[in-house]
Design an enzyme around this catalytic site. Structure first.
Site, PDB file in Angstrom:
ATOM      1  N   ASP A   9       0.867  -1.181   0.000  1.00  0.00           N
ATOM      2  CA  ASP A   9       0.000   0.000   0.000  1.00  0.00           C
ATOM      3  C   ASP A   9       0.906   1.235   0.000  1.00  0.00           C
ATOM      4  OD1 ASP A   9       0.900   0.376   2.595  1.00  0.00           O
ATOM      5  OD2 ASP A   9      -1.087   0.416   3.511  1.00  0.00           O
ATOM      6  N   CYS A  66       3.248  -2.767   4.126  1.00  0.00           N
ATOM      7  CA  CYS A  66       2.401  -1.626   4.432  1.00  0.00           C
ATOM      8  C   CYS A  66       3.183  -0.791   5.444  1.00  0.00           C
ATOM      9  CB  CYS A  66       1.021  -2.045   4.925  1.00  0.00           C
ATOM     10  SG  CYS A  66       0.965  -2.899   6.516  1.00  0.00           S
ATOM     11  N   GLY A  67       2.545   0.143   6.106  1.00  0.00           N
ATOM     12  CA  GLY A  67       3.296   1.016   7.004  1.00  0.00           C
ATOM     13  C   GLY A  67       3.979   0.254   8.119  1.00  0.00           C
ATOM     14  N   THR A  68       3.226  -0.575   8.807  1.00  0.00           N
ATOM     15  CA  THR A  68       3.784  -1.393   9.893  1.00  0.00           C
ATOM     16  C   THR A  68       4.059  -2.828   9.472  1.00  0.00           C
ATOM     17  OG1 THR A  68       1.571  -2.033  10.582  1.00  0.00           O
ATOM     18  CG2 THR A  68       2.528  -0.087  11.660  1.00  0.00           C
ATOM     19  N   GLY A  69       3.447  -3.260   8.393  1.00  0.00           N
ATOM     20  CA  GLY A  69       3.478  -4.675   8.000  1.00  0.00           C
ATOM     21  C   GLY A  69       2.388  -5.481   8.693  1.00  0.00           C
ATOM     22  N   HIS A  99      11.143 -23.273   9.093  1.00  0.00           N
ATOM     23  CA  HIS A  99      10.213 -23.995   9.979  1.00  0.00           C
ATOM     24  C   HIS A  99       8.749 -23.819   9.578  1.00  0.00           C
ATOM     25  CE1 HIS A  99      13.137 -24.489  13.654  1.00  0.00           C
ATOM     26  NE2 HIS A  99      13.632 -24.941  12.508  1.00  0.00           N
ATOM     27  N   ARG A 133       9.444 -32.812  10.825  1.00  0.00           N
ATOM     28  CA  ARG A 133       8.411 -32.531  11.823  1.00  0.00           C
ATOM     29  C   ARG A 133       7.698 -31.204  11.537  1.00  0.00           C
ATOM     30  NH1 ARG A 133      13.218 -30.948  13.783  1.00  0.00           N
ATOM     31  NH2 ARG A 133      13.391 -29.063  15.060  1.00  0.00           N
ATOM     32  N   HIS A 134       8.372 -30.320  10.835  1.00  0.00           N
ATOM     33  CA  HIS A 134       7.755 -29.019  10.526  1.00  0.00           C
ATOM     34  C   HIS A 134       6.632 -29.162   9.483  1.00  0.00           C
ATOM     35  CE1 HIS A 134      10.817 -27.255  12.967  1.00  0.00           C
ATOM     36  NE2 HIS A 134      11.762 -27.808  12.231  1.00  0.00           N
ATOM     37  N   ARG A 137       3.357 -29.814  11.253  1.00  0.00           N
ATOM     38  CA  ARG A 137       2.837 -28.593  11.887  1.00  0.00           C
ATOM     39  C   ARG A 137       2.274 -27.620  10.848  1.00  0.00           C
ATOM     40  NH1 ARG A 137       8.313 -28.652  15.570  1.00  0.00           N
ATOM     41  NH2 ARG A 137       7.651 -30.386  16.886  1.00  0.00           N
TER      42      ARG A 137
END
Ligand code: RB5
Length: 147
Positions: A9, A66-69, A99, A133-134, A137
């Site tokens: 953005d 974006c500004g903050t993510g 992971h 193992r990841h 998950r």
């Protein structure tokens, strides 16, 4: 290296342009889903547009800003098939790939500087999923009732 999809953005626009230059320098081709100038945009629309072009390609990676993510990572993670990781350090970016098999890196254009962002970008693009193992998950992210 593979093709990368990128979008932001207005709050992430300036950093996106820096990262596009970095991708060019790395010889990595990209698709920019916008914004294409510093115009006000709704970050969920950018996340949606990126997911549309990214998800048909297995193993494809994307970058969202974006500004903050924060907003764009929340939006991206609501789209099935997207595993977005908001990172402001290289260790998190490496682990997101190794992971979590994250397929989208989110960055805050008003939070981190361009040199750190480029380093995080390199880390994200050069690490790979470890599986094992990841995998179990990560499968539960899409199917939480799996044993
Ligand atoms: C836009 O002003 C800003 O809210 C957006 O870029 C993002 O930071 C939201 O999370």
């Amino acid at each position: 290296m593979q093709h990368v999809f990128i979008g932001s953005d207005h709050g992430g626009f300036a950093l996106k342009q820096e990262l596009i230059e970095e991708l060019r320098g790395m010889g990595v081709s990209h698709t920019d889903v916008g914004v294409h100038r510093e115009e006000s945009a709704d970050y969920p629309d950018i996340a949606r547009d990126l997911a549309r072009v990214l998800l048909p390609f297995e193993g494809a990676l994307g970058i969202l800003l974006c500004g903050t993510g924060i907003g764009i990572s929340i939006a991206a993670n609501k789209i099935a098939g997207v595993r977005a990781a908001l990172c402001s350090d290289e260790y998190s970016a490496a682990m997101a790939r190794r992971h979590n098999n994250a397929n989208v890196l989110c960055l805050g254009g008003r939070v981190i500087g361009p040199e750190l962002a480029k380093s995080i970008l390199h880390t994200f693009l050069t690490n790979t999923f470890e599986g094992g193992r990841h995998q179990r998950r990560v499968d539960k992210l899409e199917h939480p009732s799996l044993p």
